[in-house]
Design an enzyme around this catalytic site. Structure first.
Site, PDB file in Angstrom:
ATOM      1  N   ASP A 677       0.864  -1.140   0.136  1.00 45.48           N
ATOM      2  CA  ASP A 677       0.019  -0.069   0.005  1.00 45.48           C
ATOM      3  C   ASP A 677       0.888   1.358   0.012  1.00 45.48           C
ATOM      4  O   ASP A 677       0.550   2.151  -0.687  1.00 45.48           O
ATOM      5  CB  ASP A 677      -0.910  -0.130   1.179  1.00 45.48           C
ATOM      6  CG  ASP A 677      -1.808   1.291   1.270  1.00 45.48           C
ATOM      7  OD1 ASP A 677      -2.698   1.159   0.125  1.00 45.48           O
ATOM      8  OD2 ASP A 677      -1.766   2.059   2.156  1.00 45.48           O
ATOM      9  N   LYS A 681       1.456   4.164  -2.886  1.00 47.51           N
ATOM     10  CA  LYS A 681       1.498   5.857  -2.368  1.00 47.51           C
ATOM     11  C   LYS A 681       2.882   6.527  -2.866  1.00 47.51           C
ATOM     12  O   LYS A 681       2.609   7.396  -3.705  1.00 47.51           O
ATOM     13  CB  LYS A 681       1.218   5.869  -1.105  1.00 47.51           C
ATOM     14  CG  LYS A 681      -0.080   5.438  -0.602  1.00 47.51           C
ATOM     15  CD  LYS A 681      -0.265   5.719   0.880  1.00 47.51           C
ATOM     16  CE  LYS A 681      -1.498   5.169   1.197  1.00 47.51           C
ATOM     17  NZ  LYS A 681      -1.998   5.549   2.754  1.00 47.51           N
TER      18      LYS A 681
END
Length: 814
Positions: A677, A681
């Site tokens: 994750d 980003k």
């Protein structure tokens, strides 16, 4: 003396006819009244249907005749329950004449224009007789006068031309000696100089009233209908449309020619030279102001008075290099159409003379093509021009206003407004008078075009946003509630009318073109239709609403794969889902290109920092000419929460469970704890900085145990956390011994990116990062030593929902 005309809807039922008689009674107290009436609503169409059925040997003409008979008898009985025998007898006699005429059409298998005029004339003859006799029964001073005795025309059947010299004398002579207070005249019908029955064309009842008003030079002509005047646009398609109080004759004619059915265009001509105002009134709301058509325009400063449209248009294009510099092509083209009695509603020609475009009724397109191709057969054979090109399924929209010529930028505003909503313009026509700017568009886009233009030119700068949300779980539910809470504020302070049109979860979906009631949306959704991703897209596309925004509040790859479809339909995309922006670089660039090409915003602020303005700040830096040299960040609210709460008194498994329960992690916590994750980003930030990079280019140093990395299911993963507690305690012990805090850090420097767990020493900006907070430090050419820092809550349903909400508002403010 006053002249009033009541249309088909106004006399379409006994209830409406009672309203008409009440209006006439009130008017007659102040002087004599002339009332022109149309046929009962829908009767003219039924008469034509019966005639065509009879001509085609279709025995259903008998059933259609029966319907016509029943409608009139029902009205008579309702209006005159106690005294109707004489009315019924006369009407039945007229209906027998009608039946005989239909039988004759059936026998000879022909319906000529002359016979058609006899046929449709029955409608006005019946309605005017019933109304006049009913008023007599009620003790009113009323008489019926047959308009055929007054209005004399040539023998151009179905659309006869009036002989005004004879007609005006007839009208003056009759009313000079008429003693009744109320005179009922059938509209639409007339007689030729040879004594043949003629009609003035569809909508001719308006024309009848105008002819009488002009002959008698009355002070005002009143047209009573079922709407309160001429509207700024079609109120059936644009709910915000409103009546125009004052409009000029020219504007009224332009709007009428372009589909405003309230007024029949030729009506204006008899009263125009005499400057007799026309007042459009509503039979069902007699006290409504309505619209006054005159030369005294009190709203003259408004450049655009109305927006109108004509549907079912075909565009004919004659083109070829052999046309350039050769005179006569246009003459032959228009003569051909005139001979075929095909009306041209729009003309446009390029200055290069290479092509001429014509708009005609779609029903005439085949005949037009056949005739034109035949006339230009030789030129086509010699390849000087192409065979006529016919495009159907089109409509014309038009801006109308006398004062548009005095305002710069009207056409530019019109076309840019349409372009922003992906409404393609096929042809444009604008006369030198600038009273009308017309554009040919796809018929399916008419509603969107009218609403878009009306919002631009007539509404108080309130922008309507139509939102479609998929994924109304934890974050999605908070988003809906935030929109519900702020709806009034947005409208009053930001002039944004935000409506949720579609909602979907994994099971059901609902749509409401007028906006879903946010007080009951959960109940509605529970009863909704079965949800599919394609079905949600198709419904959104089919509604074709202006300023549409698709909001993805899922982590679903299949949803992300549909973004391109939405953007190609000029539907904006607001994404909480990171998958699309962190997918293959070519897909990321494709979505960016589609966003620009179709003028569809693509915003994904929450992809990186939930509600923090990280991407927006980065984009502003780049747009202002700055250049990113380095990024250091803690971008996982869930991991920050985990390591801020993990110590030698807690178990790592329990802290991760708590983070999931609080909504900080994805449903599958492996996405967060594996670093994927965070890698997504920092990848998004790198790409937004202008660097071409893919997810596999990011160095990811895992902190999970081998067992955790290889777990097949979420349950297996949680079990591995328990089994490997010693591994995680060792990580904590090392940081504690070094007087450091554990932070999961993302870095981007010199075109390279990495993510991993770091021991952060005291004094570092990351050291005291609490709870689920995120922090980003941008080092740029303008901020080389002291970075620009953005810090705040980076996880949680409320802040994530607010980040999505901010993107929606950003679109509204654009």
């Amino acid at each position: 003396m006053k002249v009033l005309k009541f249309g088909g809807t106004s006399v379409g039922s006994s209830k409406n006819i009672n309203s008409v008689m009440q209006i006439l009674d009130n008017y007659s107290k102040d002087g004599a009244v002339i009332c022109v009436v149309s046929a009962v609503g829908g009767i003219t169409d039924k008469l034509l249907r019966a005639g065509n059925q009879a001509k085609n040997k279709d025995n259903d003409f008998i059933n259609t005749f029966g319907i016509i008979k029943d409608i009139h008898f029902e009205i008579i009985n309702e209006l005159n329950p106690d005294n109707n025998s004489s009315i019924l007898t006369t009407v039945e006699s007229k209906l027998n004449e009608l039946k005989s005429l239909l039988d004759g059409i059936y026998l000879i298998n022909e319906l000529s224009p002359k016979t058609s005029d006899k046929l449709v004339g029955f409608g006005e003859a019946l309605s005017s007789f019933i109304i006049a006799e009913t008023m007599k029964n009620r003790g009113l001073s009323a008489e019926r006068k047959n308009s055929q005795d007054l209005i004399i025309t040539n023998s151009n059947f179905t659309k006869a031309e009036v002989n005004f010299g004879i007609t005006n004398n007839n009208i003056k002579d009759y009313f000079k000696s008429a003693n009744q207070q109320i005179t009922i005249l059938p509209g639409f019908v007339a007689h030729s100089t040879l004594g043949e029955q003629t009609t003035l064309g569809r909508g001719g009842s308006d024309y009848t009233a105008a002819i009488v008003a002009a002959a008698l030079q009355v002070e005002q002509l009143e047209i009573w209908t079922d709407v309160s005047g001429m509207f700024t646009t079609n109120p059936e398609l644009v709910k915000q449309a409103y009546p125009i109080q004052n409009i000029s004759y020219q504007e009224a004619m332009e709007l009428s020619h372009f589909g405003a059915k309230v007024l029949y265009p030729p009506t204006v001509q008899p009263v125009l030279d005499l400057n007799i105002p026309i007042h459009i009134k509503n039979t069902l709301q007699p006290h409504a102001v309505g619209t006054i058509i005159s030369n005294d325009d009190t709203n003259g400063f408004k450049p655009v008075k109305g927006i109108s449209n004509i549907n079912n248009i075909a565009l004919l294009t004659l083109q070829g290099s052999g046309m350039i510099g050769i005179p006569g092509f246009s003459k032959r083209l228009f003569e051909t159409l005139a001979q075929e009695k095909i009306n041209v509603v729009l003309i446009t020609q390029a200055s290069s003379e290479h092509s001429i475009c014509l708009g005609v009724d779609e029903n005439d397109s085949e005949a037009a093509k056949t005739a034109i191709d035949l006339v230009f057969e030789n030129e086509i054979a010699l390849h000087k021009i192409d065979p006529i090109i016919v495009e159907t399924g089109l409509s014309i929209i038009a801006l109308v206003g006398d004062n548009m010529k005095n305002h710069q930028g009207i056409s530019g505003k019109m076309f840019s407004t349409l372009g922003k909503n992906n409404i393609n313009i096929r042809a444009i026509a604008q006369g030198a008078s600038e009273k009308n700017i017309s554009a040919v568009i796809d018929k399916k886009d008419v509603k969107k075009a009218l609403n878009t233009l009306h919002e631009q030119f007539f509404e108080t700068q309130t922008k309507q946003l139509n939102v479609f949300i998929t994924g109304v779980g934890n974050v999605g539910e908070r988003l809906v509630e935030q929109i519900k809470q702020q709806k009034k504020y947005l409208k009053e302070n930001l002039k944004i009318n935000l409506r949720i049109i579609g909602l979907s979860n994994s099971r059901t979906m609902i749509f409401d073109e007028d906006g879903i009631d946010l007080k009951t949306w959960k109940t509605q959704l529970a009863k909704g239709e079965k949800a599919t991703l394609e079905g949600f897209f198709e419904n959104t596309k089919a509604l074709n609403l202006r300023n549409s925004i698709f909001v993805d509040v899922t982590a679903n790859k299949n949803v992300a794969n549909l973004y391109a479809n939405y953007l190609r339909e000029s539907i904006g995309v607001v994404a909480c889902n990171k998958i699309a922006c962190s997918s293959d670089y070519e897909n990321y660039r494709l979505l960016k290109r589609l966003s620009l090409k179709y003028n569809a915003p693509y915003l994904f602020e929450t992809n990186v920092g939930a509600g923090l303005p990280i991407i927006d700040t980065l984009n502003n830096l780049i747009a202002s000419g700055d250049k990113i040299t380095s990024i250091q960040a803690v971008l996982s609210g869930s991991l920050n929460f985990v390591f801020n709460n993990f110590n030698d008194d807690t178990k790592f498994h329990d802290v991760v469970k708590l983070a999931a329960a609080e909504g900080y992690t994805e449903p599958d916590p492996r996405i967060d704890l594996s670093g994927v994750d965070v890698a997504r980003k920092i990848l998004i930030l790198a790409r937004e900085s202008g660097v071409e990079m893919n997810l596999e280019d990011i160095e990811n140093t895992p902190f999970l145990s081998e067992l955790g990395l290889k777990s097949d299911t979420v349950d297996d993963f949680y079990q591995s956390l328990s089994d490997d507690e010693a591994h995680y305690q060792n990580i904590y012990s090392s940081a504690k011994a070094n007087h450091c805090q554990l932070k999961y850090v993302a870095q981007f420097n010199n075109g390279k990116a990495s993510v991993g767990l770091h021991e952060i020493p005291e004094g570092h900006p990351f050291y005291n990062l609490e709870g689920s907070d995120n922090i980003v430090m941008f080092y740029t050419q303008r901020y080389p030593e002291q970075p620009m820092i953005i810090k705040g809550a980076g996880a949680g349903a409320d802040v994530t929902a607010s980040g999505i909400f901010s993107d929606i508002i950003r679109i509204g403010n654009n």
